[in-house]
Design a protein around this motif. Structure first.
Motif, PDB file in Angstrom:
ATOM      1  N   THR A 176      -2.801   0.550  -4.130  1.00 13.71           N
ATOM      2  CA  THR A 176      -2.585  -0.863  -3.443  1.00 13.71           C
ATOM      3  C   THR A 176      -2.464  -1.870  -4.596  1.00 13.71           C
ATOM      4  O   THR A 176      -3.351  -1.770  -5.509  1.00 13.71           O
ATOM      5  CB  THR A 176      -3.760  -1.117  -2.609  1.00 13.71           C
ATOM      6  N   THR A 185      -7.063   1.912  -7.116  1.00 16.05           N
ATOM      7  CA  THR A 185      -6.648   3.446  -6.612  1.00 16.05           C
ATOM      8  C   THR A 185      -7.934   4.199  -6.868  1.00 16.05           C
ATOM      9  O   THR A 185      -8.739   3.925  -8.117  1.00 16.05           O
ATOM     10  CB  THR A 185      -5.512   3.984  -7.454  1.00 16.05           C
ATOM     11  N   ARG A 222      -5.166  12.913   0.677  1.00 15.82           N
ATOM     12  CA  ARG A 222      -4.584  11.316   0.601  1.00 15.82           C
ATOM     13  C   ARG A 222      -5.095  10.598  -0.517  1.00 15.82           C
ATOM     14  O   ARG A 222      -6.501  10.038  -0.487  1.00 15.82           O
ATOM     15  CB  ARG A 222      -4.934  10.988   2.172  1.00 15.82           C
ATOM     16  N   PRO A 243      -6.938   0.996   2.720  1.00 17.19           N
ATOM     17  CA  PRO A 243      -5.546   1.584   3.106  1.00 17.19           C
ATOM     18  C   PRO A 243      -5.699   2.106   4.444  1.00 17.19           C
ATOM     19  O   PRO A 243      -4.683   1.830   5.194  1.00 17.19           O
ATOM     20  CB  PRO A 243      -5.550   2.372   2.065  1.00 17.19           C
ATOM     21  N   GLU A 244      -6.330   3.150   4.673  1.00 16.95           N
ATOM     22  CA  GLU A 244      -6.415   3.638   5.887  1.00 16.95           C
ATOM     23  C   GLU A 244      -6.536   2.874   7.081  1.00 16.95           C
ATOM     24  O   GLU A 244      -5.670   2.953   8.240  1.00 16.95           O
ATOM     25  CB  GLU A 244      -7.397   4.682   6.177  1.00 16.95           C
ATOM     26  N   ILE A 261       0.933  -1.270  -0.014  1.00 23.23           N
ATOM     27  CA  ILE A 261       0.101   0.175   0.098  1.00 23.23           C
ATOM     28  C   ILE A 261       0.930   1.289   0.038  1.00 23.23           C
ATOM     29  O   ILE A 261       2.054   1.481   0.677  1.00 23.23           O
ATOM     30  CB  ILE A 261      -0.938  -0.157   1.231  1.00 23.23           C
ATOM     31  N   ARG A 262       0.487   2.284  -0.893  1.00 24.31           N
ATOM     32  CA  ARG A 262       1.157   3.256  -0.967  1.00 24.31           C
ATOM     33  C   ARG A 262       0.252   4.637  -0.757  1.00 24.31           C
ATOM     34  O   ARG A 262      -0.768   4.676  -1.632  1.00 24.31           O
ATOM     35  CB  ARG A 262       1.993   3.385  -2.315  1.00 24.31           C
ATOM     36  N   ILE A 263       0.373   5.517  -0.069  1.00 25.65           N
ATOM     37  CA  ILE A 263      -0.687   6.457   0.415  1.00 25.65           C
ATOM     38  C   ILE A 263      -0.001   8.028   0.025  1.00 25.65           C
ATOM     39  O   ILE A 263       1.159   8.412   0.660  1.00 25.65           O
ATOM     40  CB  ILE A 263      -1.164   6.627   1.698  1.00 25.65           C
ATOM     41  N   ALA A 306      -4.643   6.773  -2.149  1.00 29.99           N
ATOM     42  CA  ALA A 306      -3.938   5.614  -1.745  1.00 29.99           C
ATOM     43  C   ALA A 306      -3.864   4.864  -3.326  1.00 29.99           C
ATOM     44  O   ALA A 306      -4.931   4.741  -4.218  1.00 29.99           O
ATOM     45  CB  ALA A 306      -4.848   4.771  -0.915  1.00 29.99           C
TER      46      ALA A 306
END
Length: 600
Positions: free
Chosen positions: A181, A155, A177, A197-198, A106-108, A179
């Protein structure tokens, strides 16, 4: 082009791991396990072999910018990278949630100030960059499929395909924000659940926070010790308790050379010393899981003990070369599997027995088969300790009577004698006491050069070996024995680099070619920590502390170490991050703390 080894950060879910470069590129990720085929193999090739970059959009024709700052969030494996751009500041949060279903990366993206244009460029290549997948849309999701594997991208921003790459261009403002994934799933199964994600970020931070609370070390080097412990935990395959030596393959010990090996397996030696460090810092559950892994892997066949196994205990680790990959900075061949699995390394019996002994001494819940296994290992050693072997460094030259191997055979017998003396098991006590004495005499007579007052690499050799530094640490001889002090000083003279770090053994001279390989290598970090340990043991504590703190200075900005340090190029080399470097870091910190040998 891949970054320098020390430019990478580690994230992982205790089943696999990814390496994230300073420029926001994930260049290495194997799915779904540490030893699976890589989906991103750009680390060992080019972008054509798979990568995922998420960073501010570079100017036309410019290289992707490196982050201005990066750090782990507290004592966790959650990475934050920040870029200051002419249009503002942006943060990318990278992590892999401890797995409860499909593996996820996961990249936020978080806007900090201004309005920053961002780009995600995702190029998935299966089978270490060999296979181009079929990429298509399923509703709002993007999926890449090749053979048994599928990887799903989720996303909220629009994506598009160009040049066999999936892109997303978007802008973030303060408070935004966004995200991204990716989730792996066997291609024949239904699509994985939609990521959250959060919630995953919150759970991941909570996991690491709670895990670190169990650490019992609170000395002056706590930050370095805790980061090393987190790294060791990240290298543990949670379903079985197996511990990989490193999450990578073929990162070279000699840039441009052939010393490139696959470390994504469980070496009994590495795992045993890892267990020791975990036990001494409060992590009994991990130690128990490794002991259970060991018993399953060895099973009822200790006579055919391997030096390494797969992370689930697999025995077949055939070595092959990936000829389509040019290698890290041209270092070929790129290898998968490890042919050293079939070697005879007698020292492993000592390391395993020492680990079982420590588990017993620290009160780890008794396992009767562990004691049975220990007795079986000694019965094997009783018949084979006096044979030549390949030794701790897995030489691919002829077998020799390595002194370290004999010392560790002595350790195995000594710890078993102590187990019998404690009354917990029955065994031929007098016979094995005699065997212990016999091995000790043999080493002192045949492995010691009286003229130079030093032990040698092997019987009849004049060369030295840094593994001799373990003689006092294993209790084979006391630290104040003149032969121990002479060996330490000889290694400082003959195996130290100008910076004071330690080489494993000479790669030139009388025994040139002992390892059967071309080229040179850097200073071995584990051996350098061993020297610091020994210096503290013989009373040279200020010197030990200075060397230790110099070694800490070799870590990258995130506290991570590869296997070696190249003193010529002044950079880290070898597979990364390396358990065999982080374990002795912990051990030396514990010793120096106990001695009070630290500044401030």
């Amino acid at each position: 082009m891949a970054g320098r080894i020390e430019d990478y950060a580690l994230i992982g879910d205790m089943q696999t791991a990814a390496l994230v470069c300073r420029d926001g590129t994930v260049d290495w990720l194997c799915l779904p396990r540490f030893d699976s085929h890589a989906v991103f193999a750009g680390l060992l090739g080019t972008e054509e072999h798979g990568f995922w970059r998420l960073a501010p959009t570079p100017a036309a024709g410019a290289e992707p910018p490196a982050a201005d700052r990066r750090r782990y969030r507290g004592d966790s494996l959650v990475l934050e990278s920040e870029w200051d751009t002419p249009r503002g500041t942006v943060r990318v949060i990278d992590f892999m949630p401890p797995r409860d279903g499909a593996p996820q990366l996961i990249r936020i993206v978080e806007g900090v100030s201004g309005r920053v244009p961002m780009r995600s460029a995702l190029r998935m290549r299966f089978s270490y960059g060999w296979v181009v997948p079929w990429v298509h849309k399923v509703d709002t999701r993007t999926v890449a499929v090749a053979g048994p594997d599928s990887v799903w991208l989720d996303t909220e921003v629009d994506t598009y395909g160009k040049d066999l790459t999936t892109y997303a261009d978007f802008t973030v403002a303060p408070g935004d924000r966004i995200a991204f994934t990716i989730s792996w799933q066997p291609s024949h199964k239904e699509q994985p659940a939609m990521p959250e994600p959060e919630a995953a970020l919150e759970a991941t931070e909570a996991f690491w926070r709670e895990w670190v609370e169990h650490c019992t070390y609170h000395g002056p080097y706590r930050d370095a010790v805790v980061r090393s412990l987190i790294t060791l935990k990240a290298l543990t395959y949670a379903p079985t308790g197996g511990i990989v030596a490193a999450p990578t393959t073929s990162l070279p010990e000699d840039i441009g050379g052939v010393r490139n090996w696959d470390y994504r397996f469980t070496w009994l030696r590495d795992a045993a010393i890892t267990l020791s460090s975990l036990l001494r810092t409060g992590y009994r559950e991990e130690a128990r899981a490794w002991r259970e892994w060991l018993l399953r892997a060895v099973a009822g066949d200790p006579e055919n003990l391997q030096i390494m196994y797969g992370i689930a205990g697999e025995r077949e680790l055939s070595e092959a070369e990936l000829t389509w990959l040019p290698g890290y900075e041209g270092s070929q061949p790129v290898r998968v599997g490890n042919g050293a699995a079939g070697q005879l390394q007698l020292d492993v019996y000592g390391e395993v027995t020492e680990a079982l002994h420590l588990a017993h001494m620290t009160g780890l819940a008794r396992n009767d088969y562990a004691s049975v296994l220990q007795l079986k290992l000694i019965r094997y050693l009783e018949e084979h300790w006096d044979e030549p072997d390949e030794g701790i460094w897995e030489v691919r030259g002829p077998r020799r009577h390595f002194v370290h191997s004999k010392v560790m055979a002595w350790v195995a017998v000594d710890r078993t004698v102590k187990l019998i003396e404690s009354g917990d098991v029955d065994g031929p006590l007098d016979r094995w006491r005699d065997l212990r004495d016999q091995i000790h005499r043999d080493v002192c007579e045949k492995g010691y050069d009286a003229e130079r007052n030093t032990f040698t690499q092997s019987y009849g050799s004049k060369e030295l070996d840094a593994s001799l530094l373990l003689i006092p640490q294993m209790g084979f001889l006391p630290p104040d024995d003149k032969r121990v002090i002479g060996t330490i000083e000889a290694i400082q003279r003959e195996l130290s680099t100008p910076d004071g770090f330690v080489l494993r053994y000479p790669t030139a001279g009388e025994d040139a070619g002992v390892d059967g390989l071309e080229g040179d290598e850097g200073a071995f970090l584990a051996c350098s920590f061993w020297l610091a340990d020994d210096l503290a043991m013989i009373g040279r504590v200020d010197e030990a502390r200075k060397l230790f703190e110099k070694l800490l200075g070799l870590r990258n900005d995130l506290g991570l170490l590869a296997e070696e340090w190249d003193p010529r190029l002044q950079r880290q080399v070898g597979n990364f991050p390396q358990a065999f470097s982080h374990v002795p870091l912990i051990d030396t910190a514990l010793r120096l703390t106990a001695s009070g040998a630290y500044g401030g």
